[in-house]
Write an enzyme that holds these catalytic residues in place. Sequence first.
Site, PDB file in Angstrom:
ATOM      1  N   GLU A 259       0.878  -1.048  -0.097  1.00 49.59           N
ATOM      2  CA  GLU A 259       0.093  -0.131  -0.203  1.00 49.59           C
ATOM      3  C   GLU A 259       1.052   0.921  -0.344  1.00 49.59           C
ATOM      4  OE1 GLU A 259      -3.278   2.724   2.618  1.00 49.59           O
ATOM      5  OE2 GLU A 259      -2.931   0.414   3.113  1.00 49.59           O
ATOM      6  N   CYS A 298      -3.965   7.733   4.824  1.00 47.32           N
ATOM      7  CA  CYS A 298      -3.782   7.199   3.440  1.00 47.32           C
ATOM      8  C   CYS A 298      -5.231   7.549   3.300  1.00 47.32           C
ATOM      9  CB  CYS A 298      -2.963   5.379   2.982  1.00 47.32           C
ATOM     10  SG  CYS A 298      -1.474   5.236   4.286  1.00 47.32           S
TER      11      CYS A 298
END
Length: 525
Positions: A259, A298
Amino acid sequence: MTTTPLLPNIVAGKAQMGQGPGTPLFDPVLGTELVRVSREGLDLASAFAFAREQGGAALRALSYRERAGLLGAIGQVLQAKRDDYYAIATANSGTVTRDSAVDIDGGIFTIGQYAKWGDKLGDARALLDGERIRLGKDPAFQSQHVLTPTRGLALFINAFNFPSWGLWEKAAPALLSGVPVVVKPGTPTAWLTQRMVQDVVEAGVLPAGALSVICGSSAGLLDALQPFDVLSFTGSAGTAAQIRGHAAIAERSVRCNIEADSLNSALLDPNAAAGDEAFNLFVNEVVREMTVKSGQKCTAIRRAFVPRALYDAAAQAIGAKLAKISVGNPRHEAVRMGALVSRAQFDGVQEGLAQLLAEATPLYDGRAQALVDADPAVAACAMPVLLGTSDPVKARVLHDVEVFGPVSTLMPYDSDAQAFELIRRGQGSLVASVYSADPAFVARAALELADSHGRVHAISPDVASLHTGHGNVMPHSLHGGPGRAGGGEELGGLRALGFYHRRSAVQASTAALDALAASATALTY
């Protein structure tokens, strides 16, 4: 002389101190040193071998239901020590209480969900993947795909922004799968991760070697990985590129989930009007995503798209709400937004903001506001800044640079097709949110954006009080994204177990497959 304590690493089922003075961890508001971490001198090969051979074997000897029980026990240990974790989060992450809850309670909630889901898998030790397939005219010989736990370990190299949730959202499906976990937390906020692992290990609720934490440098961690291990990384795209080229992945075929950067978007319906429900939901969510955890998520909204006719109204509405956000020392009851995790991150946000300002102008600039109970020369507190551009089509940097802080850019669009194209210029993101009272537009937008996003979050007036939030990652839904977001997938309910299992086709007689099925259960999502 070092006066702050050196935190122990937890490997091979016990505490082990690193050598040397260690790396200091600081209070990002007060600037005071809190603790130190070091992994110098640790025998990584032995620590990893213990996790695989002792922790892994003990976990695989249990059924899914029994391992689900272990997750329930972990949740109880953590729940009993929540006050300690909140104190650490305030001191080391600089977060206000509501932001600490996203991390700490979010992690505990995720463990509880996987405990419930795992219990339903029963006493099986393997998973059946799909139906049997006949391999010829005679049905006596068939193929059955099965999923069995990998006989390696799961190494998590995590980011600094979620020291609790970042651990447990990965560890819950790994442990449920029967795979031991080694976590290397982001160093600036490693204290909370270290403390949680230490508490769980000391409580004796897991087999020795099932859960380990290594604090400090990540040097050499990938060198110690073996072919049946798995690696999950959360962090920058630059580091991700280095990981992908490492021999562990390129030569030993270690399974890797990444990620990375993500320029997430919010999209307001072209038929919305200033002040209507969809408009207000959009404004509220942009403000929330800019300010929760000081924008250090994020999944935070980095680009917000509105019909051109609503550009000025949206800028004014968002700015008015941002003006009410008090920033400073999270210990002060009036403060609604705390600090970034370090002065280094503060400097990074300022540098990134300068890049964006080459193509955008401030629509709301909080940098002139005073901090509450904090010294601006010391505290890593960044004020929210809403940028804007009237010509997002010509922009380049705005669609390419992610500023990991309380910064977002408002952009007008002239047609649905243009809006979708501009959003896709993020090159793959974790999440896009859509704000509309029109189900047909929501459906069309979802299909247009699904291929470039791991999640599409649609917020309409009928779910205003029900939706879980643009940036909140729920264990029920997929977390990850294509392209620059890393190409990985996490969570998604029991889909997460697939990363920690190996799929194999068993071709055998019907009688043999019947015997196999007696110790397995069908994997249903």
